[in-house]
Design an enzyme around this catalytic site. Structure first.
Site, short mmCIF file in Angstrom:
data_model
loop_
_atom_site.label_atom_id
_atom_site.label_comp_id
_atom_site.label_asym_id
_atom_site.label_seq_id
_atom_site.Cartn_x
_atom_site.Cartn_y
_atom_site.Cartn_z
N TYR A 63 0.84 -1.18 0.00
CA TYR A 63 0.00 0.00 0.00
C TYR A 63 0.88 1.24 0.00
O TYR A 63 1.47 1.60 1.01
CB TYR A 63 -0.93 0.02 1.21
CG TYR A 63 -1.91 -1.14 1.28
CD1 TYR A 63 -2.23 -1.89 0.15
CD2 TYR A 63 -2.52 -1.49 2.48
CE1 TYR A 63 -3.11 -2.96 0.21
CE2 TYR A 63 -3.42 -2.54 2.55
CZ TYR A 63 -3.71 -3.27 1.43
OH TYR A 63 -4.59 -4.33 1.50
N ALA A 218 -22.23 1.56 -0.59
CA ALA A 218 -22.50 2.76 0.21
C ALA A 218 -23.03 3.90 -0.65
O ALA A 218 -23.89 4.65 -0.22
CB ALA A 218 -21.23 3.21 0.92
#
EC number: 1.1.1.-
Length: 346
Positions: A63, A218
């Site tokens: 990451y 979402a």
């Protein structure tokens, strides 16, 4: 909206690890979903999570690459480290910001662990995952080195990510696997066939990443409209326009059900994952405190058997168009490794 509650604790797996019942995927703070979050804002969010009871943090050496581990290292100073269950991963060899290969040989495992310990500035990693399986190296070889790291006190518990059922069984025979991380949500349910039952048979905890469908459950299609140009989700099949028109139907139906339930679509989708069992810990990611609070609120959304059944009837394989990843990305569907005998004979 469902009320925000303090996050309960849970046993993850059968080896002794205890974590918050909802974790925090930290990737988006540094990479992959557009521009990195400013460091001070990211640390504020991480500390808010801890104060709220979300103490299970998930990162990886890829990451950034590496910058997310460095961020957590800065955030977990001054007595904060003891409040957190820290999980990181290894396996991707990256050159010039691009994944070149997956590596699982012993030398690489050890070097990756040592580098993560240094970036995180910790003496021990609570949960260390193989991020993807190296299909060239028998899983027994990779696990053998991970077992040594446990014996040396550099790692407490071992995990696998995106591993097949057969890979999990072989790995677990070398050293107990504490957790398997797999994408699991209302629009990613393929792990339910073999992987989830295998984990439960062996007493392995289940960590559900992307439990909100990488944000789609979402926000729906408008999520794509607001993505940065360098957001890697733009490359994923499910977010292509030819699939979005179909996939938005699932979001609309979840939204309608959440409105009746008195919660947000994200809370309903997360609650569905929480209701899968006491051995499941979802790790939704976010860069915003208000979204973190909303995700915590999902813990107070109670679903009846009828509501669970209704959600699952909406979330059938035909409800979603597009694969989870591009064809070039390793997943549990192609994670089997050669037999140990082949390695010994080489």
């Amino acid at each position: 909206m469902a009320e925000v509650c303090r996050v309960r604790r849970m046993k993850l797996g059968s080896q002794g690890l205890e974590v918050s019942a909802q974790g925090l995927g930290c990737m988006a703070l540094s990479a992959r979903y557009g521009a990195p979050k400013p460091e001070t804002d990211a640390i504020t969010l991480l500390h808010h999570a801890i104060h709220s009871g979300v103490t299970f943090f998930d990162t990886s050496d890829m990451y950034g690459p590496e910058t997310n581990e460095l961020l957590l290292g800065k955030a977990l100073k001054d007595g904060v480290r003891e409040k957190v269950e820290l999980a990181t991963k290894f396996g991707f060899f990256i050159v010039d910001q691009r994944i070149k290969e997956v590596i699982g040989d012993p030398e690489y495992v050890r070097a990756a662990c040592e580098a993560s310990l240094k970036r995180l500035d910790v003496a021990c990693i609570d949960l260390y995952y193989q991020h993807r399986v190296d299909t060239r190296v028998p899983i027994e070889i990779t696990m053998g080195e991970l077992k040594k790291l446990v014996e040396e006190g550099k790692v407490k518990y071992i995990g696998l990510s995106e591993a097949s059922a057969s890979t999990i069984r072989r790995a677990h025979a070398v050293h107990p696997i504490t957790a398997v991380q797999i994408e699991w949500s209302l629009w990613s349910r393929d792990a339910e066939e073999d992987i989830i039952p295998t984990c439960r048979e062996l007493g392995i905890g289940i960590v559900a990443y992307s439990p909100l469908g990488r944000g789609f459950l979402a926000s729906g299609p408008k999520l794509v409209e607001n993505m940065d140009n360098d957001d890697f989700r733009k490359t994923l099949p499910r977010f292509q326009q030819e699939n979005l028109d179909h996939n938005k139907i699932l979001f609309e139906r979840v939204s309608a059900m959440s409105e009746k339930k008195g919660c947000s679509p994200a809370q309903l989708a997360l609650a569905w994952v929480h209701h899968q069992g006491d051995d499941v810990c979802p790790i939704p990611g976010t860069t915003k405190i208000e979204n973190l609070n909303q995700n915590i609120g999902a813990l107070s959304v109670k679903l009846t058997l009828e509501e669970m059944s209704a959600l699952e009837s909406l979330a059938q394989p035909e409800s979603v168009k597009g694969e989870r990843y591009m064809a070039t990305v390793s997943t549990f569907k192609n994670s089997d490794t050669p037999p140990l005998s082949a390695w010994n004979a080489a």
